[in-house]
Design an enzyme around this catalytic site. Sequence first.
Site, short mmCIF file in Angstrom:
data_model
loop_
_atom_site.label_atom_id
_atom_site.label_comp_id
_atom_site.label_asym_id
_atom_site.label_seq_id
_atom_site.Cartn_x
_atom_site.Cartn_y
_atom_site.Cartn_z
N ALA A 70 0.83 -1.21 0.00
CA ALA A 70 0.00 0.00 0.00
C ALA A 70 0.86 1.26 0.00
O ALA A 70 2.10 1.19 -0.01
CB ALA A 70 -0.95 -0.04 1.19
N HIS A 71 0.20 2.41 0.04
CA HIS A 71 0.85 3.72 -0.12
C HIS A 71 1.99 3.98 0.89
O HIS A 71 1.97 3.50 2.02
CB HIS A 71 -0.20 4.83 0.05
CG HIS A 71 -0.80 4.81 1.43
ND1 HIS A 71 -0.27 5.52 2.46
CD2 HIS A 71 -1.83 4.09 1.93
CE1 HIS A 71 -0.97 5.28 3.55
NE2 HIS A 71 -1.92 4.41 3.25
N ASP A 72 2.95 4.74 0.45
CA ASP A 72 4.02 5.29 1.31
C ASP A 72 4.89 4.23 1.98
O ASP A 72 5.46 4.49 3.05
CB ASP A 72 3.42 6.22 2.40
CG ASP A 72 2.72 7.41 1.77
OD1 ASP A 72 3.41 8.19 1.08
OD2 ASP A 72 1.49 7.55 1.94
N ASN A 79 2.56 2.98 4.88
CA ASN A 79 3.57 3.48 5.83
C ASN A 79 4.26 2.35 6.59
O ASN A 79 4.37 2.37 7.83
CB ASN A 79 2.95 4.47 6.82
CG ASN A 79 2.72 5.82 6.16
OD1 ASN A 79 3.65 6.45 5.67
ND2 ASN A 79 1.47 6.24 6.10
#
Length: 219
Positions: A141-143, A161
């Site tokens: 997922a993102h980041d 994250n």
Amino acid sequence: MSKKLYGIYGASGLGKQVMPLAREQLGLTSQTTDYELVFIDDNPPQSEVNGNKVLTWEQFLRESASEKKVAISIANSKIREKISEKISREGVLPWSIQDSNVCVMDDVVVGVGSILSSFVLLASNIRVGNYFQANHYSHVAHDCVIGDYVTFGPGVRCNGNVHIEDHAYIGTGAMIRQGTPDNPIIIGKGAVVGMGAVVLNDVPAGVTVVGNPARPLEK
Ligand code: UDP
């Protein structure tokens, strides 16, 4: 001019799953049909696997070709590192393989020599190092920030994250909880997350965790 030569290093489990993706990728991207696609293996199981020739590394090097590229399809990250160093010493180019159905969103940077198998998802704002292997249906997922020689088994769910350091191995179906920009979840260098584990906290370098919630494996 002689043909181009492409090698899948490792003619066993993972290699057999990567070869069809490599074949499809070449069919979609190559401007010419004058290429050959082979397995490379230091202990060839047979002279041919699923219709593709198996060469030793020395045989591969002896072949005459205008360009040589190699994808390393061996799950063990330490072996992958050794082979990548050998390839680079011989001036052979690292090759990345990606199924045409892989989903890559915005601002994603992936290093050299990656293998992204069927239905892999890399969401937005992700940084990935060299020689990443993401097996079928694994999601990032993102980041997230992923180091070098990291390996994901099939169906890994890595939420946003999360930072995963070099040589970490995330087993089939494991899930990693979402971190925050200020406090990402960290999976340390060389850590192992067992199959189906549910990771809620950081995993120190070199430690194996299993279960739900994931805890260090007792020896
Ligand atoms: N292998 C190799 N050189 C090495 C280590 C392994 O050519 O330095 C080959 C090994 O002979 C085998 C394959 O890589 O054919 C690894 O297969 P395995 O089933 O152990 O792992 P996987 O394919 O699941 O990564």
